[in-house]
Scaffold this motif. Structure first.
Motif, PDB file in Angstrom:
ATOM      1  N   ARG A 130     -10.140   4.966  -4.183  1.00  0.00           N
ATOM      2  CA  ARG A 130      -8.866   4.656  -4.847  1.00  0.00           C
ATOM      3  C   ARG A 130      -9.084   4.024  -6.217  1.00  0.00           C
ATOM      4  N   ASP A 180      -3.133  -0.604   1.761  1.00  0.00           N
ATOM      5  CA  ASP A 180      -2.206  -1.025   0.705  1.00  0.00           C
ATOM      6  C   ASP A 180      -0.821  -1.309   1.277  1.00  0.00           C
ATOM      7  N   GLU A 224      -1.150   2.873   3.326  1.00  0.00           N
ATOM      8  CA  GLU A 224      -2.185   3.875   3.088  1.00  0.00           C
ATOM      9  C   GLU A 224      -3.563   3.207   2.995  1.00  0.00           C
ATOM     10  N   PHE A 233      -7.001   1.930   1.661  1.00  0.00           N
ATOM     11  CA  PHE A 233      -7.472   1.559   0.327  1.00  0.00           C
ATOM     12  C   PHE A 233      -8.985   1.438   0.396  1.00  0.00           C
ATOM     13  N   THR A 280       0.162  -2.001  -6.866  1.00  0.00           N
ATOM     14  CA  THR A 280      -0.288  -1.826  -5.488  1.00  0.00           C
ATOM     15  C   THR A 280      -0.767  -3.154  -4.919  1.00  0.00           C
ATOM     16  N   THR A 297      -8.557   0.220 -13.665  1.00  0.00           N
ATOM     17  CA  THR A 297      -7.824  -0.602 -12.708  1.00  0.00           C
ATOM     18  C   THR A 297      -7.982  -2.072 -13.054  1.00  0.00           C
TER      19      THR A 297
END
Length: 220
Positions: A77, A67, A71, A73, A147, A83
């Motif tokens: 996640r 991401d 971090e 992904f 994100t 989402t």
């Protein structure tokens, strides 16, 4: 005897009137409550308003991306909340910024837990130019909580294909190129499965009521 009977009539009438008023109040309150409740659409009604649900939510497959915060992904996640996934790229001239701004407004109009457990993710279809740093300067401009995700081309393409949103690069001169991609918004359920998609062009009122209906049907 007649005096006592006469004196009891006003009290009886009074109790009757109170009972009728209470009954009317209950009926009116129930009506108002039902009117204030959100209308839950059927699957066919949702489709007519732009939300196409999978007959059976589908596994999105394995992937390992990164991401805009640097971090990992991974499929984990996508679990635990709803989402909204949009495939786009930072050099997109119109569709991408328009959709990202729309999703920011959409999140702002959600209430309570709907807003708290709804995540928005933009997956890059242009990893050659959309580095972590590039996404970090682009995605938060629309919303600090959004994100951005990038990675290797084949990994991104495989993920997009699993969500029925393949993309292709349109050749240009050097870095002057665009990427053809869908403007649909993918809906991922709290199990991390592909639940459906909102078909472009997006409409705020329709998307709000269909999203709410999809969540209600999932919970019940």
């Amino acid at each position: 005897m007649s005096g006592r009977d006469g004196s009891s009539r006003p009290a009886g009438v009074r109790y009757t009137i109170i009972g009728v008023l209470v009954f009317i109040f209950i009926i009116v309150a129930g009506f108002v409550y039902r009117v204030q409740q959100p209308r839950i659409m059927t699957t066919s009604e949702m489709q007519a308003n732009g939300l196409y649900l999978m007959d059976t939510p589908r596994d999105v497959g394995e992937f390992s991306l990164v991401d805009h915060r640097g971090e990992p992904f991974t499929p984990a996640r996508l679990e635990g909340e709803w989402t909204l996934v949009f495939f786009g790229f930072t050099h997109c001239p119109d569709i991408c910024p328009t959709t990202m701004a729309f999703l920011d407004r959409f999140i702002g109009e959600l209430d309570g837990t709907e807003a708290e457990d709804t995540e928005v993710v933009m997956i890059s279809v242009d990893p050659a130019r959309d580095t972590v740093e590039q996404l970090a300067s682009y995605v938060p401009y629309f919303n600090e909580d959004f994100t951005g995700v990038t990675g290797e081309f084949l990994d991104l393409f495989r993920f997009a294909t699993n969500l029925n949103t393949p993309f292709r690069k349109v050749p240009g001169q050097d870095d002057d190129y665009v990427v053809d991609h869908s403007a649909n918004v993918i809906l991922i359920n709290p199990r991390g499965d592909y639940h459906g998609f909102f078909k472009a062009p997006l409409d705020m009122a329709k998307m709000k009521v269909t999203y709410r209906s999809a969540r209600y049907r999932w919970d019940h």
